[in-house]
Design a protein around this motif. Structure first.
Motif, PDB file in Angstrom:
ATOM      1  N   SER A 225       7.173 -18.412  25.334  1.00 17.79           N
ATOM      2  CA  SER A 225       8.062 -17.680  26.230  1.00 17.79           C
ATOM      3  C   SER A 225       7.632 -16.218  26.233  1.00 17.79           C
ATOM      4  O   SER A 225       6.991 -15.738  25.290  1.00 17.79           O
ATOM      5  CB  SER A 225       9.514 -17.813  25.760  1.00 17.79           C
ATOM      6  OG  SER A 225       9.655 -17.306  24.437  1.00 17.79           O
ATOM      7  N   GLY A 226       7.998 -15.487  27.278  1.00 22.84           N
ATOM      8  CA  GLY A 226       7.555 -14.107  27.406  1.00 22.84           C
ATOM      9  C   GLY A 226       8.063 -13.188  26.323  1.00 22.84           C
ATOM     10  O   GLY A 226       7.440 -12.156  26.040  1.00 22.84           O
ATOM     11  N   ASP A 227       9.188 -13.555  25.684  1.00 18.37           N
ATOM     12  CA  ASP A 227       9.726 -12.708  24.619  1.00 18.37           C
ATOM     13  C   ASP A 227       9.173 -13.083  23.253  1.00 18.37           C
ATOM     14  O   ASP A 227       9.498 -12.465  22.244  1.00 18.37           O
ATOM     15  CB  ASP A 227      11.253 -12.756  24.596  1.00 18.37           C
ATOM     16  CG  ASP A 227      11.811 -14.157  24.383  1.00 18.37           C
ATOM     17  OD1 ASP A 227      11.015 -15.095  24.114  1.00 18.37           O
ATOM     18  OD2 ASP A 227      13.036 -14.332  24.495  1.00 18.37           O
ATOM     19  N   GLY A 228       8.328 -14.115  23.206  1.00 20.89           N
ATOM     20  CA  GLY A 228       7.716 -14.513  21.942  1.00 20.89           C
ATOM     21  C   GLY A 228       8.620 -15.286  21.010  1.00 20.89           C
ATOM     22  O   GLY A 228       8.229 -15.597  19.893  1.00 20.89           O
ATOM     23  N   GLN A 229       9.816 -15.654  21.456  1.00 23.51           N
ATOM     24  CA  GLN A 229      10.751 -16.340  20.563  1.00 23.51           C
ATOM     25  C   GLN A 229      10.525 -17.844  20.505  1.00 23.51           C
ATOM     26  O   GLN A 229      10.954 -18.498  19.559  1.00 23.51           O
ATOM     27  CB  GLN A 229      12.200 -16.078  21.007  1.00 23.51           C
ATOM     28  CG  GLN A 229      12.673 -14.664  20.737  1.00 23.51           C
ATOM     29  CD  GLN A 229      14.183 -14.557  20.825  1.00 23.51           C
ATOM     30  OE1 GLN A 229      14.901 -15.109  20.021  1.00 23.51           O
ATOM     31  NE2 GLN A 229      14.641 -13.849  21.840  1.00 23.51           N
ATOM     32  N   TYR A 230       9.865 -18.382  21.531  1.00 20.02           N
ATOM     33  CA  TYR A 230       9.673 -19.824  21.577  1.00 20.02           C
ATOM     34  C   TYR A 230       8.208 -20.172  21.805  1.00 20.02           C
ATOM     35  O   TYR A 230       7.540 -19.567  22.651  1.00 20.02           O
ATOM     36  CB  TYR A 230      10.523 -20.445  22.699  1.00 20.02           C
ATOM     37  CG  TYR A 230      11.999 -20.253  22.497  1.00 20.02           C
ATOM     38  CD1 TYR A 230      12.735 -21.158  21.733  1.00 20.02           C
ATOM     39  CD2 TYR A 230      12.646 -19.156  23.049  1.00 20.02           C
ATOM     40  CE1 TYR A 230      14.096 -20.981  21.533  1.00 20.02           C
ATOM     41  CE2 TYR A 230      14.000 -18.963  22.848  1.00 20.02           C
ATOM     42  CZ  TYR A 230      14.722 -19.881  22.096  1.00 20.02           C
ATOM     43  OH  TYR A 230      16.074 -19.691  21.888  1.00 20.02           O
ATOM     44  N   LEU A 231       7.742 -21.144  21.039  1.00 17.71           N
ATOM     45  CA  LEU A 231       6.377 -21.643  21.169  1.00 17.71           C
ATOM     46  C   LEU A 231       6.422 -23.159  21.303  1.00 17.71           C
ATOM     47  O   LEU A 231       7.303 -23.813  20.743  1.00 17.71           O
ATOM     48  CB  LEU A 231       5.539 -21.299  19.934  1.00 17.71           C
ATOM     49  CG  LEU A 231       5.376 -19.826  19.552  1.00 17.71           C
ATOM     50  CD1 LEU A 231       4.589 -19.727  18.252  1.00 17.71           C
ATOM     51  CD2 LEU A 231       4.677 -19.070  20.654  1.00 17.71           C
ATOM     52  N   LEU A 232       5.465 -23.690  22.027  1.00  7.93           N
ATOM     53  CA  LEU A 232       5.358 -25.143  22.078  1.00  7.93           C
ATOM     54  C   LEU A 232       3.901 -25.535  22.224  1.00  7.93           C
ATOM     55  O   LEU A 232       3.083 -24.790  22.755  1.00  7.93           O
ATOM     56  CB  LEU A 232       6.210 -25.735  23.199  1.00  7.93           C
ATOM     57  CG  LEU A 232       5.921 -25.378  24.652  1.00  7.93           C
ATOM     58  CD1 LEU A 232       4.879 -26.329  25.239  1.00  7.93           C
ATOM     59  CD2 LEU A 232       7.189 -25.445  25.480  1.00  7.93           C
ATOM     60  N   GLN A 233       3.624 -26.725  21.737  1.00  9.49           N
ATOM     61  CA  GLN A 233       2.277 -27.279  21.820  1.00  9.49           C
ATOM     62  C   GLN A 233       2.363 -28.619  22.516  1.00  9.49           C
ATOM     63  O   GLN A 233       3.184 -29.469  22.166  1.00  9.49           O
ATOM     64  CB  GLN A 233       1.668 -27.464  20.428  1.00  9.49           C
ATOM     65  CG  GLN A 233       0.241 -27.991  20.458  1.00  9.49           C
ATOM     66  CD  GLN A 233      -0.291 -28.239  19.056  1.00  9.49           C
ATOM     67  OE1 GLN A 233       0.474 -28.511  18.144  1.00  9.49           O
ATOM     68  NE2 GLN A 233      -1.599 -28.149  18.887  1.00  9.49           N
ATOM     69  N   GLY A 234       1.553 -28.819  23.532  1.00 10.41           N
ATOM     70  CA  GLY A 234       1.576 -30.067  24.273  1.00 10.41           C
ATOM     71  C   GLY A 234       0.884 -29.893  25.606  1.00 10.41           C
ATOM     72  O   GLY A 234       0.274 -28.856  25.868  1.00 10.41           O
ATOM     73  N   ASN A 235       0.978 -30.897  26.444  1.00  5.82           N
ATOM     74  CA  ASN A 235       0.315 -30.868  27.736  1.00  5.82           C
ATOM     75  C   ASN A 235       1.276 -30.465  28.844  1.00  5.82           C
ATOM     76  O   ASN A 235       2.416 -30.932  28.901  1.00  5.82           O
ATOM     77  CB  ASN A 235      -0.278 -32.241  28.064  1.00  5.82           C
ATOM     78  CG  ASN A 235      -1.443 -32.585  27.165  1.00  5.82           C
ATOM     79  OD1 ASN A 235      -2.250 -31.726  26.820  1.00  5.82           O
ATOM     80  ND2 ASN A 235      -1.550 -33.838  26.768  1.00  5.82           N
TER      81      ASN A 235
END
Length: 241
Positions: A66-76
């Protein structure tokens, strides 16, 4: 491919302090530096999905944030268009893989080329691998169909293993092609002693996600894990040129 140390689940929620940075690039980098300081980030850019940023890592790997850096995810990430699903993550990753593979000098490979190649594949190989030996027996057929075969080293058991020693012998041989033919026929080669790229290529393989052999990279950077029969492999290789 080994799991990233910073990924314990699909999504992370981090401390609000990280989100204070106004610039998405800075916010995302701040988050990732806390999770893994040595993460090899090449670039951060907006993804095709509004509000989601894609983080390009060395070797073609991607994660999203996310643009605020609070959320990350890995996948397609897929785009559905005209009734078809396009894997955008795979397409972007392939470009990164192609860039890394194309930077390997051909002088550091073992190349089997037809007189008039139509395309090429790069094969991460281990001389002790049964399916690598099977694929090698079909190299003449691949050449006949117009596919150049470029070998790079990937000793599955790491430095000092029997496979590693065999690959060093091949790369240090005066005639690498002949040495590769012998090694793939399970013939023991004389010990090799020279400056060689075996471990460097092994590390490149790990970076692009190779975890077994043979691992085949098409000209467009698409990574195909495992053996493919020559006619099938030539078809997809020619389509990917």
């Amino acid at each position: 491919m080994p799991a990233f140390r910073y990924l314990v689940g699909a999504v992370f929620s981090l401390a609000a302090a990280v989100s204070q940075a106004a610039d998405p690039d800075q916010a995302i980098r701040a988050t990732l530096s806390k999770l893994q300081p040595d993460l090899p980030i090449e670039a951060i850019a907006e993804s095709p999905m509004t509000g989601l940023f894609q983080v390009h890592l060395t070797g073609g790997r991607l994660i999203y944030a996310s643009g605020d850096g609070q959320y990350l995810l890995q996948g397609n990430l897929y785009q559905f268009k005209d009734g078809n699903a396009v894997n955008l993550t795979e397409k972007a990753a392939s470009k990164g893989i192609a860039k890394l593979i194309d930077a390997i000098p051909q002088s550091e490979m073992v190349v089997f080329a037809p007189k008039q190649p139509k395309t090429y594949i790069t094969v991460f190989t281990d001389t002790d691998c049964g399916y690598c030996q099977k694929l090698h027996s079909e190299v003449p057929e691949l050449n006949r169909l117009g596919v150049e075969v470029r070998y790079v080293a990937f000793p599955r058991q790491g430095e000092g293993s029997h496979g590693y020693n065999g690959l060093v012998s091949v790369w240090c041989a005066k005639d690498r092609q002949q040495a590769m033919n012998k090694a793939k026929s399970r013939e023991e080669l004389p010990p090799g002693k020279c400056d060689n790229p075996v471990m460097k290529q092994y590390e490149i393989g790990q970076m692009v996600g190779v975890n077994g052999t043979p691992a085949i990279v098409l000209a467009n950077g698409q990574l195909i894990p495992g053996y493919q029969p020559a006619p099938q492999l030539a078809k997809i290789a020619l389509e990917a040129k």
